[in-house]
Design an enzyme around this catalytic site. Structure first.
Site, PDB file in Angstrom:
ATOM      1  N   LYS A  87       0.467  -0.912  -0.229  1.00 16.54           N
ATOM      2  CA  LYS A  87      -0.201   0.138   0.438  1.00 16.54           C
ATOM      3  C   LYS A  87       0.541   1.545  -0.136  1.00 16.54           C
ATOM      4  CE  LYS A  87      -3.693  -2.626   2.506  1.00 16.54           C
ATOM      5  NZ  LYS A  87      -4.580  -2.900   4.095  1.00 16.54           N
TER       6      LYS A  87
ATOM      7  N   GLN B 261      -4.674  -1.613   9.808  1.00 18.57           N
ATOM      8  CA  GLN B 261      -4.132  -2.815   9.044  1.00 18.57           C
ATOM      9  C   GLN B 261      -5.083  -3.965   9.985  1.00 18.57           C
ATOM     10  OE1 GLN B 261      -2.901  -3.829   6.352  1.00 18.57           O
ATOM     11  NE2 GLN B 261      -3.877  -5.780   6.545  1.00 18.57           N
TER      12      GLN B 261
ATOM     13  N   ASP C 212     -11.034   2.838   4.308  1.00 18.06           N
ATOM     14  CA  ASP C 212     -10.896   1.332   4.421  1.00 18.06           C
ATOM     15  C   ASP C 212     -12.549   1.238   4.526  1.00 18.06           C
ATOM     16  OD1 ASP C 212      -9.366  -0.346   4.244  1.00 18.06           O
ATOM     17  OD2 ASP C 212      -8.720  -0.469   6.064  1.00 18.06           O
TER      18      ASP C 212
END
Ligand code: NAP
Length: 293
Positions: free
Chosen positions: A52, A96, A119
């Site tokens: 990412k 994460q 997200d």
């Protein structure tokens, strides 16, 4: 049979985003800034976060990686999230998953400012998605929609079977495929570990989106001819012949299912790279929200 080439499409998307970033720079404005928090040192998570950050560099975004130890307390993580929520330099950030057992994942997701939640996991954003309102769509489902869209795969009136009901893939995917619009307007069946006679269901599917994480689960005898197959699964399987000692395997028996499919995603090179591209797209959107553009 057509391969739904996520690697190629995600590169196209990254080029489009890089062009947007160039326009932002030309206007003398601040480029989008994505931050990622990782807690612990799980190998797969570190790889995902690393990809990412690399993708941010590739398109010209700024990125910040916050690495916290495996023994981080919930309070310490919530404090870090508060910092990022309040930092005007950061347009969007992710935490994460998975998190170590001492940290309550739900508390963490709720602590993220919904306007920075690239997200799309915060209940506010999930609710907006379910109500067809403009919002951050979770990156993996968003990537699947984009892939179907760019290949012009018809979804209207089709029977879509989603395997797996996780909050990050299966559940949102089932909502999105059933919504009004394109891709969407499907008749959706959401299956999970308690589903009985799953072969009977998958063999009636026009489109199958598999997100359960069981290598080679979906076999050729479970699908009908011309089915569209999207394989979300990523499982590391030990393979001493590989330099890293493992290989990545999807949920689908690709060699045999691809013989019957009209469209199919490979693993790797399918949904995985699309997920990263759509996270960048969400960050671009977060910058617009942040600056009221
Ligand atoms: P998850 O939280 O691991 O949940 C798995 C889901 O599969 C659950 O809903 C479970 O049912 C269902 N399931 C398990 N065994 C089943 C069976 N035999 N038949 C039908 N359903 C079954 O799911 P996830 O986080 O979405 O991950 C799924 C896979 O996708 C993993 O391999 C993960 O690594 C991968 N993934 C890939 C990406 C990407 O970017 N490509 C992104 C995210 C995840 P219950 O709810 O009943 O337990």
């Amino acid at each position: 049979m057509t391969i739904l080439d996520g690697k190629k499409v995600s590169n196209d998307i990254k080029n489009e985003i890089a062009a947007e970033v160039q326009k932002i720079k030309d206007k003398g404005e601040k480029v989008p800034h994505l931050a990622a928090i990782i807690v612990g040192n799980d190998g797969a998570s570190l790889t995902y976060v690393g990809s990412k950050v690399k993708a941010c560099e590739r398109v010209g975004f700024e990125s910040t990686l916050v690495q916290m130890s495996n023994t981080t307390s919930e309070v310490e993580l919530l404090e870090k999230i508060k910092e990022l929520n309040e930092n005007p330099e950061i347009d969007g950030f992710i935490v994460q998953l998975p998190l170590p057992p001492q940290i309550n994942e739900q508390k963490v997701l709720l602590a993220v400012n919904p306007d920075k939640d690239v997200d799309g996991f915060h209940p506010t954003n999930f609710g907006k998605m379910a109500l067809d309102m403009s919002t951050f769509i979770p990156a993996t489902p968003f990537g699947i929609l984009e892939l179907l869209d760019r290949y012009g795969v018809e979804t209207k009136g089709k029977h879509t079977v989603v395997i797996g009901r996780s909050h990050i893939v299966g559940r949102p995917m089932s909502i999105l495929m059933g919504r009004k619009g394109f891709p969407g307007n499907s008749t959706v069946t959401l299956t999970h570990s308690h589903t009985k006679n799953i072969t009977q269901i998958t063999s009636q599917a026009d489109i199958i989106i598999s997100a359960l994480g069981v290598p080679n689960f979906l076999k050729a005898e479970m699908v009908k001819d011309d089915v569209v197959v999207v394989d979300v699964g990523i499982t590391r399987v030990t393979d001493e012949t590989k330099p890293r000692g493992y290989r990545i395997v999807g949920d689908v028996d690709f060699a045999n299912v691809s013989q019957k499919a009209s469209y199919i995603t490979p693993v790797p090179g399918g949904v995985g790279p699309m997920t990263i591209a759509m996270l960048l797209k969400n960050t671009l959107l977060a910058r617009e929200r942040h600056n009221n553009i």
